[in-house]
Design an enzyme around this catalytic site. Structure first.
Site, PDB file in Angstrom:
ATOM      1  CE  LYS A  44      -4.041  -2.106   0.298  1.00  0.00           C
ATOM      2  NZ  LYS A  44      -5.098  -2.004  -0.714  1.00  0.00           N
ATOM      3  CG  ASP A  45       4.631   1.636   2.081  1.00  0.00           C
ATOM      4  OD1 ASP A  45       3.644   1.724   2.843  1.00  0.00           O
ATOM      5  OD2 ASP A  45       5.759   1.279   2.458  1.00  0.00           O
TER       6      ASP A  45
END
Length: 453
Positions: A44-45
């Site tokens: 998700k970064d």
């Protein structure tokens, strides 16, 4: 000197790792895209930073503003890194099924955490979708990310994750497998890969309680498919705009139990300490393995790090409470574990029925072995006493020997559960266990039920 200007520059270029033991019976080469090496320990970064940068370009967020998002925890971590680097505040709204570790980590990096109930409709004002929108409306100079419908989410994976996988496999990838939540990863990666080779299969992993699989197969949004589930990070009770169903070739659903078990197996058998959705992904692949050949190259994406699930999937008590722990009490000694330190309650044959009633009441038990001259000679139980008392209350003053049944079977401590189960029936409510120290204990119907339920 070689260094990065900030932590955001370290995102990406995550490794491909071959899966060996768990896929030993799979014909294809199975490679894991391990996203835990991102600074926020999650895939998700990538999309979190992309969405923030996209919002900056569009003027949706101003300096010193507040980012607000409903998240399962991982997007929140990526947003927290972006907020720290760029000088924003962050409010993360989580459902209460998310692990405590995720909440604690978000607080550790400066996010304000708001927790909402899981088991409510998306439109319910208490849902984390509704609360996120309300907070955005009430907070001055704020931006509601909306990762589900924000198409910068899948664009990040089209620009980054997809090309990485294509390059790392030298274009030999034939299947991409990943859990589907917001849909950004599968849709972005899938779009890029299919542009390179339309024959690449894109498989989505869904969970029971989610609408994705049935909607993909029928076009029907079936609310009967929706119910609470434990698996984190995949499945939805809505249809996010980021899910491009045309890109996805197939869905398979994985149970909460299987997802949890295979998450633990990845750690213990592959040395890959990853999160709950990774367990679901690898189990989903195994469910579809008959469709694979020796020439196939499969990439399974593992979303996040196992440290966020230490209190859940990696906790034996948590697993045991939900019936997820794969352990079988196989012997008599295992079955009496919970009461092995308690002495066996017994009666002498010359005692009165009233004594049996008193002991059943005091010890909260329903059957008592009867002894004479150091030997087990019978059994008295609540069913027998009840039937006799109804007809003749005065029998309480009769000796136990006048009403006792045949003695209970005796098994060795090493006797297995199958043998013990066959001895217990309508007429035989329990068995006695002879211990190595010469003493005895008892196994009741409840002990068997507790071991196998």
């Amino acid at each position: 000197m070689k260094y990065y200007n900030n932590i955001l520059e370290t995102i990406g270029n995550t490794p491909l790792v071959k899966i060996n033991k768990l896929t030993k019976d799979v014909k294809a080469l199975v490679l894991a895209k391990v996203e835990t090496t991102n600074p926020g320990n999650s895939v998700k970064d990538r999309m979190a930073v992309k969405m923030v940068e996209d919002a900056e370009e569009r003027g949706w967020i101003k300096p010193g503003g507040t980012i607000i998002e409903g998240t399962s925890g991982n997007t929140g971590m990526g947003l927290a890194l972006a907020a720290i680097a760029k000088g924003y505040k962050l409010i993360c709204v989580l459902a209460d099924k998310q692990s405590k570790e995720k909440m604690d980590i978000l607080r550790a990096v400066g996010a304000e955490v708001v927790v909402c109930p899981t088991a409510v409709e998306p439109e319910d004002p208490r849902s984390y979708y509704s609360v996120s929108k309300r907070l955005a409306a009430e907070t001055p100079n704020s931006w509601y990310v909306n990762q589900y419908d924000n198409l910068a989410n899948r664009q990040a994976h089209y620009e980054q994750t997809g090309p990485e996988i294509w390059e790392q496999t030298e274009g030999k990838i034939t299947h991409f497998v990943v859990g589907v939540g917001t849909g950004g990863t599968i849709s972005g990666v899938g779009k890029f890969l299919k542009e390179q080779n339309p024959d690449i299969k894109i498989w989505g992993i869904d969970t029971y309680g989610s609408v994705f699989k049935k909607y993909h197969e029928t076009g029907i949004f079936d609310e009967n498919e929706i119910y609470p589930y434990i698996t984190e990070g995949i499945g939805e009770d809505i249809l996010p705009k980021n899910v491009d169903f045309d890109i996805i070739d197939k869905f398979t659903k994985v149970t909460d139990k299987d997802a949890a078990i295979y998450t633990r197996r990845l750690a213990r058998e592959e040395g890959i300490f990853v999160g709950n959705s990774a367990g679901a992904a690898i189990k989903g692949l195994l469910q579809l393995q008959e469709e694979l050949t020796e020439d196939d190259v499969v990439v399974v994406l593992f979303h996040d790090h196992g440290s966020r699930y230490v209190g859940k999937m990696f906790n034996d008590d948590w697993m045991r409470e939900r019936g997820f722990l794969e352990e079988t009490k196989k012997t008599a000694l295992d079955l009496i574990e919970s009461h092995a330190n308690l002495p066996l309650v017994s009666l002498m044959s010359e005692e009165l029925i009233s004594h049996a009633v008193s002991k059943m009441r005091d010890f909260k038990i329903s059957q008592i072995p009867v002894m004479k001259d150091g030997e087990f000679v019978g059994l008295v139980d609540d069913k027998t006493i009840f039937e006799l008392l109804i007809d003749n209350p005065s029998i309480v003053d009769d000796p136990i020997s006048s009403v006792m049944k045949d003695p209970l079977p005796v098994v060795e401590a090493s006797a297995n559960i199958d043998k013990i189960s066959k001895l217990i029936n309508r007429d035989t409510p329990a068995v006695l266990v002879k211990l190595d120290n010469g003493k005895y204990n008892i196994i009741t119907r409840y002990d068997i039920i507790d071991a196998i339920a």
